[in-house]
Design a protein around this motif. Structure first.
Motif, short mmCIF file in Angstrom:
data_model
loop_
_atom_site.label_atom_id
_atom_site.label_comp_id
_atom_site.label_asym_id
_atom_site.label_seq_id
_atom_site.Cartn_x
_atom_site.Cartn_y
_atom_site.Cartn_z
N LYS A 28 0.82 -1.21 0.00
CA LYS A 28 0.00 0.00 0.00
C LYS A 28 0.86 1.27 0.00
CE LYS A 28 -3.30 2.51 2.82
NZ LYS A 28 -3.98 2.57 4.09
N ASN A 29 1.93 1.29 0.78
CA ASN A 29 2.79 2.47 0.86
C ASN A 29 3.46 2.77 -0.49
OD1 ASN A 29 2.22 2.98 3.55
ND2 ASN A 29 3.84 1.62 4.25
N GLU A 30 3.90 1.72 -1.17
CA GLU A 30 4.51 1.90 -2.48
C GLU A 30 3.47 2.42 -3.48
OE1 GLU A 30 6.65 -0.61 -6.06
OE2 GLU A 30 6.47 -1.56 -4.09
N ALA A 31 2.25 1.91 -3.38
CA ALA A 31 1.17 2.36 -4.27
C ALA A 31 0.86 3.84 -4.05
CB ALA A 31 -0.07 1.51 -4.06
N VAL A 32 0.80 4.25 -2.80
CA VAL A 32 0.53 5.65 -2.48
C VAL A 32 1.67 6.54 -2.99
CG1 VAL A 32 0.27 7.31 -0.58
CG2 VAL A 32 -1.01 5.17 -0.54
N ASN A 33 2.90 6.08 -2.83
CA ASN A 33 4.05 6.84 -3.34
C ASN A 33 3.99 6.95 -4.87
OD1 ASN A 33 6.57 8.24 -2.98
ND2 ASN A 33 7.52 6.43 -3.92
N THR A 34 3.58 5.89 -5.53
CA THR A 34 3.42 5.92 -6.98
C THR A 34 2.39 6.97 -7.39
OG1 THR A 34 4.06 3.60 -7.20
CG2 THR A 34 2.75 4.54 -9.00
N LEU A 35 1.28 7.04 -6.68
CA LEU A 35 0.26 8.05 -6.98
C LEU A 35 0.82 9.46 -6.79
CD1 LEU A 35 -3.00 6.63 -5.38
CD2 LEU A 35 -2.42 6.78 -7.80
N ARG A 36 1.56 9.65 -5.71
CA ARG A 36 2.15 10.97 -5.47
C ARG A 36 3.08 11.38 -6.62
NH1 ARG A 36 2.74 9.42 0.45
NH2 ARG A 36 0.94 10.46 1.38
N ILE A 90 8.00 10.06 -20.19
CA ILE A 90 9.46 10.11 -20.02
C ILE A 90 9.82 10.31 -18.55
CG2 ILE A 90 11.51 11.53 -20.46
CD1 ILE A 90 10.41 11.89 -23.35
N ASN A 91 9.15 11.26 -17.89
CA ASN A 91 9.46 11.55 -16.49
C ASN A 91 9.11 10.38 -15.57
OD1 ASN A 91 10.23 14.03 -17.46
ND2 ASN A 91 8.52 15.16 -16.58
N LEU A 92 8.03 9.70 -15.85
CA LEU A 92 7.62 8.60 -14.98
C LEU A 92 8.38 7.31 -15.25
CD1 LEU A 92 3.80 9.32 -14.68
CD2 LEU A 92 5.55 9.54 -12.91
N ILE A 93 8.77 7.07 -16.48
CA ILE A 93 9.54 5.86 -16.77
C ILE A 93 10.87 5.89 -16.03
CG2 ILE A 93 10.84 6.46 -18.87
CD1 ILE A 93 8.76 3.40 -18.82
N LYS A 94 11.41 7.08 -15.81
CA LYS A 94 12.65 7.23 -15.04
C LYS A 94 12.44 6.83 -13.58
CE LYS A 94 14.37 11.02 -17.89
NZ LYS A 94 14.61 12.48 -17.95
N LYS A 95 11.19 6.83 -13.15
CA LYS A 95 10.85 6.45 -11.78
C LYS A 95 10.22 5.05 -11.73
CE LYS A 95 9.93 11.28 -10.43
NZ LYS A 95 11.00 11.83 -11.17
N ASP A 96 10.41 4.29 -12.81
CA ASP A 96 9.89 2.92 -12.93
C ASP A 96 8.37 2.85 -12.86
OD1 ASP A 96 12.38 1.69 -13.34
OD2 ASP A 96 12.75 1.63 -11.18
N ILE A 97 7.71 3.83 -13.42
CA ILE A 97 6.26 3.84 -13.48
C ILE A 97 5.85 3.85 -14.96
CG2 ILE A 97 4.16 5.12 -12.93
CD1 ILE A 97 5.74 6.35 -10.55
N MET A 98 5.10 2.83 -15.34
CA MET A 98 4.61 2.72 -16.72
C MET A 98 3.17 3.20 -16.78
SD MET A 98 6.84 1.16 -18.84
CE MET A 98 5.72 0.56 -20.06
N LEU A 99 2.85 3.89 -17.88
CA LEU A 99 1.49 4.36 -18.09
C LEU A 99 0.89 3.69 -19.32
CD1 LEU A 99 1.99 8.21 -17.60
CD2 LEU A 99 1.23 6.53 -15.91
#
Length: 140
Positions: A28-36, A90-99
């Motif tokens: 849950k904490n990782e998910a919330v951080n991803t949303l932020r 581009i900005n999110l892929i650098k943070k390991d977040i795929m859209l």
């Protein structure tokens, strides 16, 4: 600042975070951080950079972006929307977040209706929004 009312044909993108439900179940904490991170990057692109050509609404792990300049031709509207989507990815892929993003063209209406202490009500409709959303739901 609230979004301006909009009623025209335009391009609408429905964006969501890939794998968010699994991430939420796992940590849950990782998910919330991803949303932020998702919200912060969208804020930087749409507000901080004073982007005047694309507007967005974000809730949970989803975003709805639309080209808001009624005077632009369709090619220009699409380019401006794609530029924002590209920068966000581009900005999110650098943070390991795929859209995942789906784009549709057509009628789109956004009306900022009311805000109360415990309620915010907005009208959001149009075949462009519905088609972008439905294309997204088919991919899952």
């Amino acid at each position: 600042m609230p979004l301006k009312n909009f009623n025209d044909k335009t391009f609408v993108a429905f964006i969501d975070i890939s794998g968010f439900k699994k991430k939420l179940q796992k940590d849950k904490n990782e998910a919330v951080n991803t949303l932020r991170l998702f919200f912060n990057e969208a804020y930087k692109i749409l507000d901080y950079n004073h982007n005047q050509n694309v507007s967005g609404l974000f809730i949970s792990d989803c975003g709805i972006l639309y080209a808001n300049e009624e005077r632009d031709n369709d090619q220009t509207k699409l380019k401006k929307l794609l530029d924002v989507i590209k920068e966000l990815n581009i900005n999110l892929i650098k943070k390991d977040i795929m859209l995942t993003t789906n784009i549709a063209y057509g009628d789109f209406i956004y009306e900022n209706k009311i805000k109360l202490r415990n309620l915010e009500k907005n009208l959001l409709t149009g075949n462009a929004y519905v088609n972008a959303y439905l294309d997204s739901s088919k991919m899952k």
